[in-house]
Design a protein around this motif. Structure first.
Motif, PDB file in Angstrom:
ATOM      1  N   ILE A   1       2.124   1.704  -3.614  1.00 14.04           N
ATOM      2  CA  ILE A   1       1.024   2.135  -4.475  1.00 14.04           C
ATOM      3  C   ILE A   1       0.883   3.649  -4.372  1.00 14.04           C
ATOM      4  CG2 ILE A   1      -1.493   2.162  -4.714  1.00 14.04           C
ATOM      5  CD1 ILE A   1      -1.505  -0.798  -4.032  1.00 14.04           C
ATOM      6  N   SER A   2       0.989   4.147  -3.149  1.00 11.61           N
ATOM      7  CA  SER A   2       0.829   5.578  -2.904  1.00 11.61           C
ATOM      8  C   SER A   2       2.055   6.376  -3.322  1.00 11.61           C
ATOM      9  CB  SER A   2       0.545   5.814  -1.415  1.00 11.61           C
ATOM     10  OG  SER A   2       0.521   7.191  -1.112  1.00 11.61           O
TER      11      SER A   2
ATOM     12  N   PHE B   1       0.824  -1.207   0.000  1.00 13.37           N
ATOM     13  CA  PHE B   1       0.000   0.000   0.000  1.00 13.37           C
ATOM     14  C   PHE B   1       0.865   1.268   0.000  1.00 13.37           C
ATOM     15  CE2 PHE B   1      -3.242  -2.983   1.672  1.00 13.37           C
ATOM     16  CZ  PHE B   1      -4.261  -2.684   0.787  1.00 13.37           C
TER      17      PHE B   1
ATOM     18  N   GLY C   1       3.402  -2.947  -6.446  1.00 11.20           N
ATOM     19  CA  GLY C   1       2.721  -1.785  -5.881  1.00 11.20           C
ATOM     20  C   GLY C   1       2.836  -0.576  -6.786  1.00 11.20           C
TER      21      GLY C   1
ATOM     22  N   THR D   1      -5.712   7.237   0.955  1.00 12.71           N
ATOM     23  CA  THR D   1      -6.461   6.084   1.458  1.00 12.71           C
ATOM     24  C   THR D   1      -5.560   4.874   1.614  1.00 12.71           C
ATOM     25  OG1 THR D   1      -8.478   6.886   0.367  1.00 12.71           O
ATOM     26  CG2 THR D   1      -8.421   4.563   1.019  1.00 12.71           C
ATOM     27  N   CYS D   2      -4.683   4.651   0.634  1.00 14.20           N
ATOM     28  CA  CYS D   2      -3.777   3.497   0.688  1.00 14.20           C
ATOM     29  C   CYS D   2      -2.838   3.591   1.886  1.00 14.20           C
ATOM     30  CB  CYS D   2      -2.974   3.404  -0.603  1.00 14.20           C
ATOM     31  SG  CYS D   2      -3.932   2.894  -2.043  1.00 14.20           S
ATOM     32  N   THR D   3      -2.244   4.746   2.120  1.00 11.30           N
ATOM     33  CA  THR D   3      -1.316   4.881   3.239  1.00 11.30           C
ATOM     34  C   THR D   3      -2.038   4.890   4.582  1.00 11.30           C
ATOM     35  OG1 THR D   3      -1.289   7.259   2.793  1.00 11.30           O
ATOM     36  CG2 THR D   3       0.567   5.958   1.991  1.00 11.30           C
TER      37      THR D   3
ATOM     38  N   GLY E   1      -0.272   0.973  -8.651  1.00  9.66           N
ATOM     39  CA  GLY E   1      -0.582   2.361  -8.317  1.00  9.66           C
ATOM     40  C   GLY E   1      -0.741   3.220  -9.554  1.00  9.66           C
TER      41      GLY E   1
ATOM     42  N   SER F   1      -2.211   1.312   5.323  1.00 16.82           N
ATOM     43  CA  SER F   1      -0.913   0.802   5.761  1.00 16.82           C
ATOM     44  C   SER F   1      -0.569   1.269   7.176  1.00 16.82           C
ATOM     45  CB  SER F   1       0.185   1.211   4.776  1.00 16.82           C
ATOM     46  OG  SER F   1       0.270   2.618   4.676  1.00 16.82           O
TER      47      SER F   1
ATOM     48  N   THR G   1       0.774   9.687   4.362  1.00 17.57           N
ATOM     49  CA  THR G   1      -0.639  10.080   4.296  1.00 17.57           C
ATOM     50  C   THR G   1      -0.779  11.593   4.268  1.00 17.57           C
ATOM     51  OG1 THR G   1      -1.260   8.093   5.543  1.00 17.57           O
ATOM     52  CG2 THR G   1      -2.889   9.860   5.420  1.00 17.57           C
TER      53      THR G   1
END
Length: 556
Positions: A329-330, A326, A457, A503-505, A461, A508, A393
């Motif tokens: 991805i971010s 995650f 990832g 959202t992904c982070t 992403g 995580s 984030t």
């Protein structure tokens, strides 16, 4: 043909073979290094294996808008110029990690540097975007081969300790150094020459580095005091045919097909006529899931699996991999990709000014490396990982709420800086955690799993965020014009990608609360030693005479 191991035995050193000896703290310089200068030089040369991917992506980060204009492509087609690289790397890294453990890590790094130099040069002559995507994908094989092999060399050579933390900090500096170098190479090439120049530079650099690997990087040590008695056995079985029999080609094929289907389905969902409801998109994603299931079942049955599933039994390993999935991805898949787009397409700045905007990344990275080398043995990895996810984030949120045409220092600067701290902290905790999970002779395979997660990832992403942006732009009836209304709609699309990154982070961060990661290199930190030793006993009972000693065939 038999491998003449006996001719090179003196180039390999033996060390203590007591159970769990490789987890004992040591501050001594490994005997394979002639001096501290030799030790640092090796760390720097191998660090540029991780710089390879970051450099390529950094240069492309600046060049993507220019390539879109040059080849006349956008949207999903344009995202393939980046994702094809990560896609191939992520799909094949497990295979190359196993090759590194079996056939020699140093040789693999040497060959990968030359392979990358070759295809970087060919990419500069691409006549179409499809040809360019293919050559970029072929470069991905090099980035798949390098990191796990290089990490395996470092991990198998050093025991836990402050010395290892410092050396690994130098090694891990490769990625941020590659990122800023790529940005500079890409920005200067496009501003003052052309996009082809950035590939000429990379090709020349890695040709030189290949020579340095061959003459400077030493062979690995044997982590077994009785290993010299096993040399005769190794000579008896170390033929080309023997190595081939230990490679899981079926597993490699399944993993490559599964990843390609997954990323292709996610990428095409944004440009397909009916979006996610398009039949071939649905069927592709279902097929990808089916192939992954078959791959896992095959790994349970095959004698020499591509991915040793017992690694996942280590406490917190699965959680760590999910966190890094995650995170990347971010960070790599979204923040890196859309930051440059935001500057060039929304703010209308030049490629060279975009490059200057990213220069603070290098300073931030150097600071984060210093902090990491001084804190890994003091602060538990779980706390470092939680802090890293909060920073990532916050960075994504700053980009998501950033107004149009506001000073760089208000939102962009802090967002760029804290994202580097977040990425560096999470990566260093993850790599040290991974290296502590397995004995030295499985270091490359375990690192291969981590790098597979990172590359997948990044690819997921880029492809998923492209789908999010295109869906929003379609809903907003976006048309490619320079008027304020069109730019605002484009910014709304980019904001959607940044919110997805946040959202992904956030996910995580929640996972990092449950990560069982303590300090690294602290003599007093042996709380998990018994648990770790029992879980690793499965590796030490490996019946294969080639894999039982911890040996890397650099000297063959």
């Amino acid at each position: 043909m038999k491998v003449p191991i006996d001719e090179k035995v003196d180039e390999v050193s033996s060390v203590d073979s007591r159970p769990g000896a490789y987890n004992e703290v040591s501050e001594e310089r490994p005997e394979v290094f002639k001096s501290t200068t030799h030790e640092i030089a090796t760390a720097v040369i191998l660090a540029l294996s991780t710089a390879m991917n970051a450099m390529a992506q950094g240069a492309m980060q600046i060049a993507v808008p220019t390539l879109g204009e040059y080849f006349g492509i956008n949207g999903g087609d344009l995202s393939w110029t980046l994702s094809s690289f990560s896609l191939v790397a992520g799909a094949s890294i497990l295979f190359f990690a196993k090759v590194a453990d079996l056939c020699g890590r140093k040789r693999l790094v040497f060959a990968a540097y030359l392979w990358y130099a070759l295809w970087a040069l060919i990419s500069a002559f691409a006549p179409t975007h499809i040809f360019f995507d293919v050559t970029r994908g072929l470069q991905g094989f090099a980035t798949a081969a390098c990191p796990a092999a290089a990490v395996g060399i470092m991990g198998a050579t050093y025991r836990p300790g402050k010395r290892k933390n410092r050396v690994m900090a130098i090694f891990n500096a490769g990625a941020p150094f590659g990122q800023i170098s790529g940005l500079l190479i890409g920005g200067l090439s496009i501003q003052y020459a052309n996009w082809q120049t950035m590939f000429y530079v990379q090709s020349a650099l890695y040709t030189i580095l290949a020579g340095l690997v061959w003459f400077v990087v030493p062979g690995s040590i044997i982590h077994n005091s009785d290993a010299r008695q096993d040399i005769d056995r190794l000579v008896a079985v170390s033929s080309t045919r023997y190595f081939i029999n230990k490679l899981d080609f079926v597993g490699a094929g399944l993993s490559i097909v599964g990843v390609i289907l997954l990323v292709f389905g996610l990428t095409q969902a944004g440009s397909a006529t009916r979006g996610w409801a398009t039949p071939y998109v649905i069927s592709t994603l279902v097929a990808a899931a089916a192939v992954v299931v078959v791959f896992l079942l095959w790994q349970r049955r095959v004698q020499y699996p591509l991915m040793d599933l017992s690694v996942w039994k280590y406490p917190g390993f699965a959680v760590c991999m999910a966190i890094m999935l995650f995170s990347w991805i971010s960070f790599t898949g979204i923040l890196h990709y859309y930051q440059a787009f935001f500057f060039e397409n929304i703010e209308g700045v030049s490629p060279i000014l975009t490059t200057i905007y990213f220069v603070p990344q290098m300073v931030a990275s150097l600071c984060s490396i210093c902090i990491i080398s001084l804190t890994l043995h003091r602060i538990p990895g779980r706390l470092l990982m939680m802090g890293a996810q909060l920073l990532l984030t916050l960075s994504a949120v700053l980009w998501a709420v950033r107004p149009m045409h506001i000073t760089y220092w208000a939102y962009s600067f802090p967002a760029i800086v804290i994202s580097v701290f977040g990425a560096d902290f999470s990566y260093n905790v993850a790599i040290m955690f991974t290296l502590s999970a397995v004995p030295p002779y499985a270091q490359s395979s375990a690192a291969g799993i981590l790098y597979t997660v990172l590359y997948i990832g990044a690819a997921v992403g880029i492809s998923t965020a492209s789908t999010v942006v295109e869906t929003i732009l379609t809903h907003e009836n976006y048309t490619m014009n320079a008027d304020v209304g069109s730019l605002y709609k484009l910014m709304v699309g980019y904001r959607g990608a940044f919110w997805f990154a946040a959202t992904c982070t956030a996910i995580s961060f929640v996972l990092s609360v449950f990560l069982k990661a303590g300090t690294h290199g602290n003599r007093k930190d042996n709380t998990n030693e018994d648990e770790t030793s029992s879980l690793l006993s499965g590796f030490e009972k490996n019946p294969d005479p080639l894999l039982e000693p911890t040996i890397s065939y650099e000297s063959i």
